[in-house]
Each structure stands twice: as structure tokens, then as C-alpha cells.
Motif scaffolding. Structure first.
Motif, PDB file in Angstrom:
ATOM      1  N   ALA A  79      31.813  39.919  32.755  1.00 19.85           N
ATOM      2  CA  ALA A  79      33.142  39.864  32.130  1.00 19.85           C
ATOM      3  C   ALA A  79      34.186  39.426  33.151  1.00 19.85           C
ATOM      4  CB  ALA A  79      33.512  41.229  31.563  1.00 19.85           C
ATOM      5  N   VAL A  80      35.174  38.655  32.697  1.00 21.69           N
ATOM      6  CA  VAL A  80      36.239  38.179  33.586  1.00 21.69           C
ATOM      7  C   VAL A  80      37.183  39.326  33.934  1.00 21.69           C
ATOM      8  CG1 VAL A  80      38.225  36.639  33.801  1.00 21.69           C
ATOM      9  CG2 VAL A  80      36.131  35.820  32.702  1.00 21.69           C
ATOM     10  N   ILE A  81      37.376  39.549  35.219  1.00 25.39           N
ATOM     11  CA  ILE A  81      38.326  40.562  35.693  1.00 25.39           C
ATOM     12  C   ILE A  81      39.688  39.932  35.949  1.00 25.39           C
ATOM     13  CG2 ILE A  81      38.881  42.103  37.621  1.00 25.39           C
ATOM     14  CD1 ILE A  81      35.980  42.777  37.841  1.00 25.39           C
ATOM     15  N   ALA A  82      39.702  38.678  36.423  1.00 24.07           N
ATOM     16  CA  ALA A  82      40.968  38.000  36.700  1.00 24.07           C
ATOM     17  C   ALA A  82      40.742  36.500  36.756  1.00 24.07           C
ATOM     18  CB  ALA A  82      41.558  38.485  38.016  1.00 24.07           C
ATOM     19  N   ARG A  83      41.783  35.740  36.400  1.00 24.93           N
ATOM     20  CA  ARG A  83      41.797  34.294  36.577  1.00 24.93           C
ATOM     21  C   ARG A  83      42.836  33.979  37.646  1.00 24.93           C
ATOM     22  NH1 ARG A  83      38.720  32.486  32.426  1.00 24.93           N
ATOM     23  NH2 ARG A  83      38.714  33.753  30.523  1.00 24.93           N
ATOM     24  N   LEU A  84      42.487  33.055  38.556  1.00 25.65           N
ATOM     25  CA  LEU A  84      43.309  32.821  39.732  1.00 25.65           C
ATOM     26  C   LEU A  84      43.598  31.336  39.922  1.00 25.65           C
ATOM     27  CD1 LEU A  84      41.189  35.063  42.137  1.00 25.65           C
ATOM     28  CD2 LEU A  84      43.298  35.754  40.988  1.00 25.65           C
ATOM     29  N   GLY A  85      44.668  31.066  40.654  1.00 26.16           N
ATOM     30  CA  GLY A  85      44.993  29.706  41.055  1.00 26.16           C
ATOM     31  C   GLY A  85      45.483  29.728  42.486  1.00 26.16           C
ATOM     32  N   GLY A  86      45.565  28.554  43.119  1.00 21.29           N
ATOM     33  CA  GLY A  86      46.096  28.534  44.473  1.00 21.29           C
ATOM     34  C   GLY A  86      45.514  27.444  45.335  1.00 21.29           C
ATOM     35  N   ASN A  87      45.441  27.721  46.624  1.00 24.17           N
ATOM     36  CA  ASN A  87      44.993  26.752  47.604  1.00 24.17           C
ATOM     37  C   ASN A  87      44.079  27.428  48.618  1.00 24.17           C
ATOM     38  OD1 ASN A  87      46.781  27.985  49.681  1.00 24.17           O
ATOM     39  ND2 ASN A  87      48.408  27.139  48.390  1.00 24.17           N
ATOM     40  N   GLN A  88      43.741  26.712  49.691  1.00 23.98           N
ATOM     41  CA  GLN A  88      42.793  27.265  50.660  1.00 23.98           C
ATOM     42  C   GLN A  88      43.343  28.440  51.451  1.00 23.98           C
ATOM     43  OE1 GLN A  88      43.707  23.932  50.494  1.00 23.98           O
ATOM     44  NE2 GLN A  88      42.025  22.630  51.207  1.00 23.98           N
ATOM     45  N   ARG A  89      44.647  28.662  51.391  1.00 22.40           N
ATOM     46  CA  ARG A  89      45.257  29.761  52.136  1.00 22.40           C
ATOM     47  C   ARG A  89      45.522  30.985  51.272  1.00 22.40           C
ATOM     48  NH1 ARG A  89      48.977  25.769  53.458  1.00 22.40           N
ATOM     49  NH2 ARG A  89      50.600  27.015  52.486  1.00 22.40           N
ATOM     50  N   ARG A  90      45.908  30.754  50.012  1.00 20.53           N
ATOM     51  CA  ARG A  90      46.278  31.881  49.149  1.00 20.53           C
ATOM     52  C   ARG A  90      45.909  31.583  47.702  1.00 20.53           C
ATOM     53  NH1 ARG A  90      52.191  34.050  49.760  1.00 20.53           N
ATOM     54  NH2 ARG A  90      51.241  34.736  51.693  1.00 20.53           N
ATOM     55  N   ILE A  91      45.328  32.585  47.038  1.00 20.59           N
ATOM     56  CA  ILE A  91      45.056  32.501  45.610  1.00 20.59           C
ATOM     57  C   ILE A  91      45.664  33.742  44.957  1.00 20.59           C
ATOM     58  CG2 ILE A  91      43.013  31.031  45.653  1.00 20.59           C
ATOM     59  CD1 ILE A  91      41.271  33.476  45.757  1.00 20.59           C
ATOM     60  N   SER A  92      46.098  33.589  43.719  1.00 26.97           N
ATOM     61  CA  SER A  92      46.764  34.709  43.061  1.00 26.97           C
ATOM     62  C   SER A  92      46.592  34.608  41.556  1.00 26.97           C
ATOM     63  CB  SER A  92      48.259  34.742  43.415  1.00 26.97           C
ATOM     64  OG  SER A  92      48.912  33.571  42.950  1.00 26.97           O
ATOM     65  N   GLY A  93      46.825  35.726  40.893  1.00 25.40           N
ATOM     66  CA  GLY A  93      46.732  35.794  39.441  1.00 25.40           C
ATOM     67  C   GLY A  93      46.973  37.214  38.984  1.00 25.40           C
ATOM     68  N   THR A  94      46.526  37.526  37.780  1.00 25.49           N
ATOM     69  CA  THR A  94      46.721  38.848  37.193  1.00 25.49           C
ATOM     70  C   THR A  94      45.393  39.352  36.656  1.00 25.49           C
ATOM     71  OG1 THR A  94      48.975  38.234  36.557  1.00 25.49           O
ATOM     72  CG2 THR A  94      48.032  40.186  35.504  1.00 25.49           C
ATOM     73  N   SER A  95      45.092  40.624  36.924  1.00 29.78           N
ATOM     74  CA  SER A  95      43.846  41.206  36.446  1.00 29.78           C
ATOM     75  C   SER A  95      43.952  41.513  34.954  1.00 29.78           C
ATOM     76  CB  SER A  95      43.527  42.489  37.220  1.00 29.78           C
ATOM     77  OG  SER A  95      44.395  43.539  36.817  1.00 29.78           O
ATOM     78  N   VAL A  96      42.817  41.839  34.332  1.00 29.35           N
ATOM     79  CA  VAL A  96      42.815  42.152  32.909  1.00 29.35           C
ATOM     80  C   VAL A  96      43.622  43.414  32.608  1.00 29.35           C
ATOM     81  CG1 VAL A  96      40.652  40.999  32.391  1.00 29.35           C
ATOM     82  CG2 VAL A  96      40.610  43.356  33.202  1.00 29.35           C
ATOM     83  N   SER A  97      43.847  44.250  33.626  1.00 23.99           N
ATOM     84  CA  SER A  97      44.656  45.454  33.438  1.00 23.99           C
ATOM     85  C   SER A  97      46.147  45.167  33.603  1.00 23.99           C
ATOM     86  CB  SER A  97      44.231  46.540  34.422  1.00 23.99           C
ATOM     87  OG  SER A  97      44.529  46.161  35.757  1.00 23.99           O
ATOM     88  N   GLY A  98      46.493  43.905  33.928  1.00 25.83           N
ATOM     89  CA  GLY A  98      47.892  43.515  34.070  1.00 25.83           C
ATOM     90  C   GLY A  98      48.438  43.626  35.476  1.00 25.83           C
ATOM     91  N   ALA A  99      47.598  43.962  36.457  1.00 22.25           N
ATOM     92  CA  ALA A  99      48.055  44.118  37.839  1.00 22.25           C
ATOM     93  C   ALA A  99      47.972  42.787  38.575  1.00 22.25           C
ATOM     94  CB  ALA A  99      47.203  45.164  38.557  1.00 22.25           C
ATOM     95  N   PRO A 100      48.985  42.468  39.397  1.00 19.86           N
ATOM     96  CA  PRO A 100      48.939  41.217  40.156  1.00 19.86           C
ATOM     97  C   PRO A 100      47.920  41.288  41.282  1.00 19.86           C
ATOM     98  CG  PRO A 100      50.850  42.508  40.793  1.00 19.86           C
ATOM     99  CD  PRO A 100      50.225  43.224  39.636  1.00 19.86           C
ATOM    100  N   LEU A 101      47.291  40.154  41.562  1.00 21.13           N
ATOM    101  CA  LEU A 101      46.326  40.037  42.648  1.00 21.13           C
ATOM    102  C   LEU A 101      46.754  38.897  43.553  1.00 21.13           C
ATOM    103  CD1 LEU A 101      43.047  40.225  40.534  1.00 21.13           C
ATOM    104  CD2 LEU A 101      43.899  42.025  42.028  1.00 21.13           C
ATOM    105  N   ILE A 102      46.872  39.167  44.848  1.00 20.03           N
ATOM    106  CA  ILE A 102      47.228  38.144  45.825  1.00 20.03           C
ATOM    107  C   ILE A 102      46.206  38.199  46.957  1.00 20.03           C
ATOM    108  CG2 ILE A 102      48.993  37.255  47.392  1.00 20.03           C
ATOM    109  CD1 ILE A 102      51.077  38.767  45.732  1.00 20.03           C
ATOM    110  N   PHE A 103      45.456  37.105  47.124  1.00 20.38           N
ATOM    111  CA  PHE A 103      44.453  37.013  48.178  1.00 20.38           C
ATOM    112  C   PHE A 103      44.904  36.032  49.248  1.00 20.38           C
ATOM    113  CE2 PHE A 103      42.033  38.280  44.451  1.00 20.38           C
ATOM    114  CZ  PHE A 103      41.053  39.140  44.942  1.00 20.38           C
TER     115      PHE A 103
END
Length: 246
Positions: A99-123
Motif C-alpha cells: 500500500a502507498v504510504i506517501a507520494r513524493l516529488g523533488g530532486n537529488q538533494r531533497r524530496i517531499s510530500g504528504t503521508s496518507v495520514s496527512g503528515a508532511p514528509l521532507i527527506f
């Protein structure tokens, strides 16, 4: 001033520079080469403190075309992630059941998106220099972080990250607001200088704090530290807002 002055048009802040290299992968192999490796989550709420949540994104596909992830020091939604890959044209994180936990976008330095629970994710990619290094160099060359577009140095309190949640801040420049907390994300509007904004939450990345706030019908992210004309390191908003009237 009211947040209602927020402009819901795509504008560029004069003199502000947010360089980013966006990966436009031509093939799965190029996509995997660009994003495999070790990433860390910015938000401490996903980490088993004092450790920081790290995820090693593998490069060998399984029978479902997904790639393994090895997490270390993670909790919450992050602890459920077991693989990554492409879903509906986006990078996605999957749990053990697929199951998908989060969908992300970004570049080689940083990717980000929102989890299925609505919490932001920043990598952030571990060991990859980016805007943080440029800010450090600019600060060293100029001697300080400047307060907005002035020649006045910001003090330590002004340059520090705001409160994690519910901060009232005053924007010092005409500031781009982005759909995600990264340099290459869509600009959803501009907050005029001297506008007061109440943030929902703030996270501190390697390039300083990013704060999320609601602007009318839109939600976006403002960055605390920025480069002006690729030369001067500046603070884009104060951590408090002057009281109006007597």
C-alpha cells in the motif's frame, strides 16, 4: 497586515535565488540511479531520538518492480515504509503489503510530500551539498545573515528557527510560497513584505527553517533563510509580529 493580501498567482521574487536540479529521468534505471542511496527525514517526530530517521533506498527491483528500503531509527509512518518505486507517475513509498504510504516529488538533494495520514514528509540526501552550503558560504563572505533586503545584520534570535507550531511571523520581503518545502516546488503565490502570517508548523532542514501556513484556500511553505542575487544570505521573516494599535 492581513494574510488575505496573499496573491494566488505565480510570481518570482526579484533578486531571490533558489537553485535546484530537477531530475527528469528518461528511464527507470536513470530514476533509480538518481534517487537510490541514503536519505534522512527532517522532522524529528519520525525519529527515535536521539537518533535521526535514515532510509537507505535500494536499487534492485523485486518481482513487483519496487525497490527495498532499509530504515534505521524511524517511528510513526516512517517505520512502516519497506519499499519505494513509481506509482501513478510519482515516486512513492510503500508498506510491507504494497500500500502507498506517501507520494513524493523533488530532486537529488531533497524530496517531499504528504503521508496518507496527512503528515508532511521532507527527506534530504545524506552527504549531498546544496543550498545549505551556498548559504554558509554567503554568510561567511558577508559576515552575517542580513535582515530582509536591508544592510542590517539579523541578530541570533531573528535568524533562529521559529516555534515548531503556531508561530506568528512577519515577512520581511515579497516572499514566494511553495507547494512543498523545497526549492523546485511550484510557487503558489507571494506574501507581500510586512505581512503577518500565522504558521501551522515549522521544520528545520539543513538550509534553515521552512514553515507551512494556510493562505485563503491554499496551503504553502515559506523558507526562513535565502540567497539574494546569489550573493547575500538573508532572513526572510521575523519570528514575531508587531502588535497593531495601542
Amino acid at each position: 497586515m492581513k494574510v488575505a493580501r496573499f496573491l494566488t498567482v505565480v510570481l518570482v521574487v526579484a533578486g531571490m535565488s533558489f537553485p535546484a536540479t530537477v531530475v527528469r529521468a528518461q528511464s527507470v534505471d536513470q530514476f533509480v540511479q538518481a534517487f537510490s542511496g541514503t536519505w534522512q527525514l527532517v522532522d524529528a517526530r519520525y525519529s527515535n531520538l536521539p537518533s535521526t530517521c535514515h532510509m537507505a533506498l535500494g536499487s534492485t527491483a523485486d518481482a513487483n518492480g519496487r525497490f527495498a528500503i532499509k530504515g534505521l531509527g524511524c517511528r510513526g509512518d516512517a517505520a512502516l515504509v519497506s519499499s519505494w518505486g513509481v506509482s501513478e507517475g510519482q515516486m512513492a513509498l510503500f508498506d510491507a503489503a504494497g500500500a502507498v504510504i506517501a507520494r513524493l516529488g523533488g530532486n537529488q538533494r531533497r524530496i517531499s510530500g504528504t503521508s496518507v495520514s496527512g503528515a508532511p514528509l521532507i527527506f534530504e540526501k545524506v552527504g549531498v551539498a546544496g543550498t545549505a552550503a551556498m548559504l554558509k558560504t554567503a554568510k561567511r563572505a558577508g559576515g552575517c545573515f542580513y535582515s530582509g533586503f536591508t544592510s542590517k545584520c539579523a541578530d541570533a534570535a531573528q535568524a533562529a528557527p521559529p516555534a515548531p507550531e503556531g508561530a506568528s511571523v512577519q515577512v520581511l520581503v515579497n516572499l514566494n510560497v511553495r507547494a512543498e518545502a523545497r526549492d523546485d516546488a511550484e510557487v503558489v503565490g507571494v506574501v507581500p513584505s510586512q505581512t503577518c502570517v500565522t504558521t501551522e508548523l515549522c521544520m528545520t532542514a539543513t538550509d534553515g527553517a521552512w514553515c507551512r501556513a494556510k493562505f485563503g484556500e491554499r496551503t504553502g511553505w515559506m523558507r526562513k533563510l535565502a540567497l539574494r542575487q546569489n550573493r547575500w544570505a538573508i532572513v526572510t521573516f521575523d519570528n514575531s509580529c508587531p502588535k497593531q494599535g495601542g
